[in-house]
Motif scaffolding. Sequence first.
Motif, short mmCIF file in Angstrom:
data_model
loop_
_atom_site.label_atom_id
_atom_site.label_comp_id
_atom_site.label_asym_id
_atom_site.label_seq_id
_atom_site.Cartn_x
_atom_site.Cartn_y
_atom_site.Cartn_z
N THR A 180 -0.59 -2.45 -40.22
CA THR A 180 0.85 -2.66 -40.35
C THR A 180 1.21 -4.00 -40.99
O THR A 180 2.34 -4.18 -41.44
CB THR A 180 1.54 -2.61 -38.97
OG1 THR A 180 1.07 -3.71 -38.18
CG2 THR A 180 1.27 -1.29 -38.26
N GLY A 181 0.27 -4.94 -40.98
CA GLY A 181 0.56 -6.28 -41.49
C GLY A 181 1.31 -7.14 -40.49
O GLY A 181 1.63 -8.30 -40.77
N ALA A 182 1.57 -6.61 -39.29
CA ALA A 182 2.29 -7.36 -38.26
C ALA A 182 1.39 -8.40 -37.61
O ALA A 182 0.18 -8.20 -37.47
CB ALA A 182 2.82 -6.41 -37.19
N GLN A 183 1.99 -9.51 -37.22
CA GLN A 183 1.28 -10.54 -36.47
C GLN A 183 1.14 -10.06 -35.02
O GLN A 183 2.12 -9.66 -34.40
CB GLN A 183 2.05 -11.85 -36.52
CG GLN A 183 2.19 -12.38 -37.93
CD GLN A 183 3.05 -13.61 -37.98
OE1 GLN A 183 2.61 -14.68 -37.62
NE2 GLN A 183 4.29 -13.45 -38.43
N ILE A 184 -0.08 -10.10 -34.50
CA ILE A 184 -0.33 -9.66 -33.13
C ILE A 184 -0.13 -10.87 -32.22
O ILE A 184 -0.95 -11.80 -32.22
CB ILE A 184 -1.75 -9.09 -32.98
CG1 ILE A 184 -1.94 -7.93 -33.96
CG2 ILE A 184 -2.00 -8.64 -31.55
CD1 ILE A 184 -3.37 -7.44 -34.07
N LEU A 185 0.98 -10.89 -31.50
CA LEU A 185 1.33 -12.06 -30.72
C LEU A 185 0.57 -12.17 -29.41
O LEU A 185 0.25 -13.27 -28.98
CB LEU A 185 2.84 -12.07 -30.45
CG LEU A 185 3.73 -12.02 -31.68
CD1 LEU A 185 5.19 -12.19 -31.28
CD2 LEU A 185 3.34 -13.07 -32.70
N GLY A 186 0.30 -11.06 -28.77
CA GLY A 186 -0.45 -11.12 -27.53
C GLY A 186 -0.05 -10.07 -26.52
O GLY A 186 0.64 -9.09 -26.85
N GLU A 237 3.87 -7.74 -33.25
CA GLU A 237 3.41 -6.72 -32.33
C GLU A 237 3.10 -7.40 -31.00
O GLU A 237 2.41 -8.43 -30.95
CB GLU A 237 2.15 -6.07 -32.90
CG GLU A 237 1.64 -4.90 -32.14
CD GLU A 237 0.47 -4.24 -32.86
OE1 GLU A 237 0.66 -3.74 -34.00
OE2 GLU A 237 -0.63 -4.26 -32.30
N ILE A 238 3.64 -6.84 -29.92
CA ILE A 238 3.45 -7.38 -28.57
C ILE A 238 3.04 -6.23 -27.66
O ILE A 238 3.60 -5.14 -27.74
CB ILE A 238 4.75 -8.00 -28.02
CG1 ILE A 238 5.28 -9.06 -28.97
CG2 ILE A 238 4.55 -8.56 -26.63
CD1 ILE A 238 6.74 -9.41 -28.74
N SER A 239 2.09 -6.48 -26.78
CA SER A 239 1.67 -5.48 -25.81
C SER A 239 2.17 -5.89 -24.43
O SER A 239 1.99 -7.04 -24.01
CB SER A 239 0.14 -5.39 -25.80
OG SER A 239 -0.29 -4.59 -24.72
N VAL A 240 2.80 -4.94 -23.73
CA VAL A 240 3.27 -5.17 -22.36
C VAL A 240 2.65 -4.09 -21.48
O VAL A 240 2.78 -2.90 -21.77
CB VAL A 240 4.80 -5.13 -22.26
CG1 VAL A 240 5.26 -5.32 -20.82
CG2 VAL A 240 5.44 -6.17 -23.18
N LYS A 260 -3.59 -19.43 -36.23
CA LYS A 260 -2.63 -18.43 -36.72
C LYS A 260 -2.84 -17.13 -35.96
O LYS A 260 -3.94 -16.84 -35.49
CB LYS A 260 -2.81 -18.20 -38.21
CG LYS A 260 -2.51 -19.43 -39.04
CD LYS A 260 -2.68 -19.14 -40.52
CE LYS A 260 -2.38 -20.40 -41.32
NZ LYS A 260 -2.59 -20.21 -42.73
N PHE A 261 -1.77 -16.35 -35.86
CA PHE A 261 -1.87 -15.07 -35.17
C PHE A 261 -2.73 -14.11 -35.98
O PHE A 261 -2.73 -14.12 -37.20
CB PHE A 261 -0.48 -14.45 -34.96
CG PHE A 261 0.36 -15.20 -33.98
CD1 PHE A 261 0.04 -15.19 -32.63
CD2 PHE A 261 1.46 -15.92 -34.40
CE1 PHE A 261 0.82 -15.89 -31.71
CE2 PHE A 261 2.24 -16.62 -33.49
CZ PHE A 261 1.92 -16.61 -32.15
N ASP A 262 -3.48 -13.27 -35.26
CA ASP A 262 -4.23 -12.21 -35.91
C ASP A 262 -3.23 -11.23 -36.53
O ASP A 262 -2.10 -11.10 -36.07
CB ASP A 262 -5.13 -11.48 -34.91
CG ASP A 262 -6.25 -12.36 -34.38
OD1 ASP A 262 -6.65 -13.31 -35.09
OD2 ASP A 262 -6.73 -12.10 -33.27
N ILE A 263 -3.66 -10.53 -37.56
CA ILE A 263 -2.82 -9.57 -38.28
C ILE A 263 -3.35 -8.16 -38.06
O ILE A 263 -4.56 -7.92 -38.18
CB ILE A 263 -2.79 -9.89 -39.80
CG1 ILE A 263 -2.33 -11.31 -40.06
CG2 ILE A 263 -1.93 -8.86 -40.54
CD1 ILE A 263 -0.89 -11.60 -39.70
N ASP A 264 -2.46 -7.23 -37.73
CA ASP A 264 -2.84 -5.83 -37.63
C ASP A 264 -3.05 -5.32 -39.05
O ASP A 264 -2.11 -5.30 -39.84
CB ASP A 264 -1.72 -5.04 -36.93
CG ASP A 264 -2.07 -3.57 -36.75
OD1 ASP A 264 -2.80 -3.00 -37.58
OD2 ASP A 264 -1.58 -2.99 -35.76
N PRO A 265 -4.28 -4.94 -39.40
CA PRO A 265 -4.56 -4.54 -40.79
C PRO A 265 -3.79 -3.29 -41.22
O PRO A 265 -3.54 -3.10 -42.41
CB PRO A 265 -6.07 -4.29 -40.80
CG PRO A 265 -6.47 -4.12 -39.38
CD PRO A 265 -5.46 -4.84 -38.55
#
Length: 102
Positions: free
Chosen positions: A90-96, A45-48, A83-88
Motif C-alpha cells: 500500500t505504501g503506507a507507513q506502519i506506525l505500530g 497503518e495502525i493495528s489495534v 523511519k517508519f516501516d512501509i507496507d510494500p
Amino acid sequence: MTKDKIKVIITNRQKDVAIPTGLRMLVRRCCTAVLQMENFKGAAEISVSFVNNAQIKELNAQYRDKDIETDVLSFVMMGEDGKFDIDPQTGAQILGDVVISM
C-alpha cells in the motif's frame, strides 16, 4: 493530511467481553483524530487489538519485564534508521500496534 489514507486494523483476540457496538468505529475515529492533531503526513497503518487481562499481562511481562496487568500497551514500528516501516503493498507507513485489555 485530509487526502491521505489511514488504515486501522482492528482484531479481537479475546472472548471474555463482548465488543460494544460502535467501538470499532470510535477507535478508528480516535486514531484519525490523533494523527490529524499531530499533523502526520502520508498514508498510515495502525493495528489495534483487543485482548483479555491474562493476554495483556503476558505481553507486559514479555516486552516490558512487568509481570502485571495493564489497560493499554503500545508498540512503535520504527526501523533502525528512525523511519517508519512501509507496507510494500500500500505504501503506507506502519506506525505500530495498540493493545487494549477489555
